[in-house]
Design a protein around this motif. Structure first.
Motif, PDB file in Angstrom:
ATOM      1  N   VAL A 143      -8.711   0.944   6.523  1.00 33.32           N
ATOM      2  CA  VAL A 143      -9.179   2.317   5.314  1.00 33.32           C
ATOM      3  C   VAL A 143      -7.993   2.723   4.467  1.00 33.32           C
ATOM      4  O   VAL A 143      -8.176   3.187   3.335  1.00 33.32           O
ATOM      5  N   MET A 144      -6.812   3.049   5.126  1.00 39.29           N
ATOM      6  CA  MET A 144      -5.617   3.434   4.499  1.00 39.29           C
ATOM      7  C   MET A 144      -5.396   2.579   3.185  1.00 39.29           C
ATOM      8  O   MET A 144      -5.169   2.902   2.135  1.00 39.29           O
ATOM      9  N   GLU A 145      -5.487   1.127   3.500  1.00 37.25           N
ATOM     10  CA  GLU A 145      -5.121   0.095   2.520  1.00 37.25           C
ATOM     11  C   GLU A 145      -6.317   0.201   1.215  1.00 37.25           C
ATOM     12  O   GLU A 145      -5.805   0.154   0.185  1.00 37.25           O
ATOM     13  N   ILE A 146      -7.297   0.603   1.795  1.00 34.00           N
ATOM     14  CA  ILE A 146      -8.598   0.677   0.742  1.00 34.00           C
ATOM     15  C   ILE A 146      -8.383   1.711  -0.039  1.00 34.00           C
ATOM     16  O   ILE A 146      -8.430   1.704  -1.492  1.00 34.00           O
ATOM     17  N   ILE A 147      -7.929   2.989   0.468  1.00 33.32           N
ATOM     18  CA  ILE A 147      -7.552   4.204  -0.245  1.00 33.32           C
ATOM     19  C   ILE A 147      -6.547   3.903  -1.254  1.00 33.32           C
ATOM     20  O   ILE A 147      -6.457   4.256  -2.523  1.00 33.32           O
ATOM     21  N   ILE A 148      -5.252   3.561  -0.809  1.00 32.47           N
ATOM     22  CA  ILE A 148      -4.239   3.433  -1.644  1.00 32.47           C
ATOM     23  C   ILE A 148      -4.302   2.231  -2.767  1.00 32.47           C
ATOM     24  O   ILE A 148      -3.835   2.407  -3.834  1.00 32.47           O
ATOM     25  N   GLY A 192       1.994   0.402   6.439  1.00 32.12           N
ATOM     26  CA  GLY A 192       2.924  -0.097   5.813  1.00 32.12           C
ATOM     27  C   GLY A 192       3.049  -0.136   4.392  1.00 32.12           C
ATOM     28  O   GLY A 192       3.814  -0.352   3.418  1.00 32.12           O
ATOM     29  N   GLY A 193       1.801   0.384   3.597  1.00 32.66           N
ATOM     30  CA  GLY A 193       1.623   0.648   2.288  1.00 32.66           C
ATOM     31  C   GLY A 193       1.837  -0.621   1.571  1.00 32.66           C
ATOM     32  O   GLY A 193       2.459  -0.595   0.589  1.00 32.66           O
ATOM     33  N   GLY A 223     -10.485  -2.022  -1.945  1.00 38.65           N
ATOM     34  CA  GLY A 223     -10.107  -0.721  -2.600  1.00 38.65           C
ATOM     35  C   GLY A 223     -10.032  -1.273  -4.021  1.00 38.65           C
ATOM     36  O   GLY A 223     -10.553  -0.343  -4.847  1.00 38.65           O
ATOM     37  N   GLY A 224      -9.391  -2.532  -4.555  1.00 39.74           N
ATOM     38  CA  GLY A 224      -9.501  -2.827  -5.877  1.00 39.74           C
ATOM     39  C   GLY A 224     -10.954  -3.325  -6.404  1.00 39.74           C
ATOM     40  O   GLY A 224     -11.064  -2.576  -7.597  1.00 39.74           O
ATOM     41  N   GLY A 225     -11.719  -3.674  -5.511  1.00 36.91           N
ATOM     42  CA  GLY A 225     -13.114  -3.893  -6.130  1.00 36.91           C
ATOM     43  C   GLY A 225     -13.787  -2.545  -6.133  1.00 36.91           C
ATOM     44  O   GLY A 225     -14.669  -2.813  -7.099  1.00 36.91           O
TER      45      GLY A 225
END
Length: 247
Positions: A143-148, A192-193, A223-225
């Protein structure tokens, strides 16, 4: 906005091959600087773990390196430097699926070559990989990686891909570098961002450590999609010109 598969003759034209080479070079330079900054900080502090000062240093380095990588590739390939950006632009109809696949190959190879060269020039020092922090579960990391990554690709659309961007396009590489640096500061201690499957995959290949690597594919691509679905369909609608006999 329509997703287009593309044609093989277009994907193997001279211009396309130059674009793939540009993506390879830009991603190579970005990963070499980004991963190299983490290795250098570990060497200077004799500690592989990043403290707050290290997090800031690595975030700044990634932001600066991405600003340059996007800038030098912008006029040739668009300066994607990231499979998630390419995927988001393909979902929004800005690039064909076929060309996007070749972009992915160029980006991944660039990241792998950069990681192996870093291992060589640093005398075999440990190549740091993206992993979840203690206490952070897989779902939270995704979820964190999706958001950022959504924030990153949305920024790409708003500053670089939107035809209405006008003079804002001149600062697109800066804005893209800034959002990556800011997201690393926010997410670094947790997921890790990454925001970039190539940035995570290259060091994983060089180190042989693929632990949690799937997270840095699933999160960024989702996230990009999402950004590729939302921005073009909500903010890039085209309107027909008024007819000559309209009053």
């Amino acid at each position: 906005m329509a997703i287009a598969f593309g044609r093989f003759d277009d994907s193997f034209s001279l211009g396309s091959i130059k674009a793939y080479l540009a993506e390879f070079i830009s991603t190579f330079l970005f990963v070499f600087a980004g991963v190299g900054s983490a290795i250098a900080y570990g060497k200077l502090t004799h500690d592989a773990a990043l403290d707050p000062a290290g997090l800031v240093a690595v975030a700044i380095c990634h932001g600066f390196a991405l600003f340059v990588a996007v800038s030098i590739g912008a006029n040739i390939s668009g300066g994607h430097v990231n499979p998630a950006v390419t995927f988001g632009l393909a979902i929004g109809g800005q690039i064909t699926i076929l060309t996007g696949i070749f972009y992915w190959i160029a980006q991944l190879v660039g990241a792998i070559v950069a990681s192996f060269l870093l291992k060589f020039v640093t005398g075999g020092m440990t190549t740091p990989t993206h992993t979840l922090a203690a206490g952070v579960g897989a779902i939270e990391g995704v979820v964190m990686e999706i958001i950022i990554t959504f924030a990153l690709v949305y920024t790409v659309y708003a500053t670089a891909a939107d035809p209405k961007k006008g003079s804002l396009g001149t600062i697109a590489p800066i804005a893209i570098g800034f959002i990556v640096g800011a997201n690393i500061l926010a997410a670094g201690p947790f997921s890790g961002g990454s925001m970039n499957p190539a940035r995570s995959f290259g060091p994983a290949v060089a180190s042989g450590d693929f632990r949690d690597n799937w997270i840095y594919w699933v999160g960024p691509l989702v996230g990009g999609g999402l950004a590729g679905l939302i921005y073009p369909n909500v903010f890039m609608h085209s309107e027909h010109a008024p007819l000559a006999n309209e009053f």
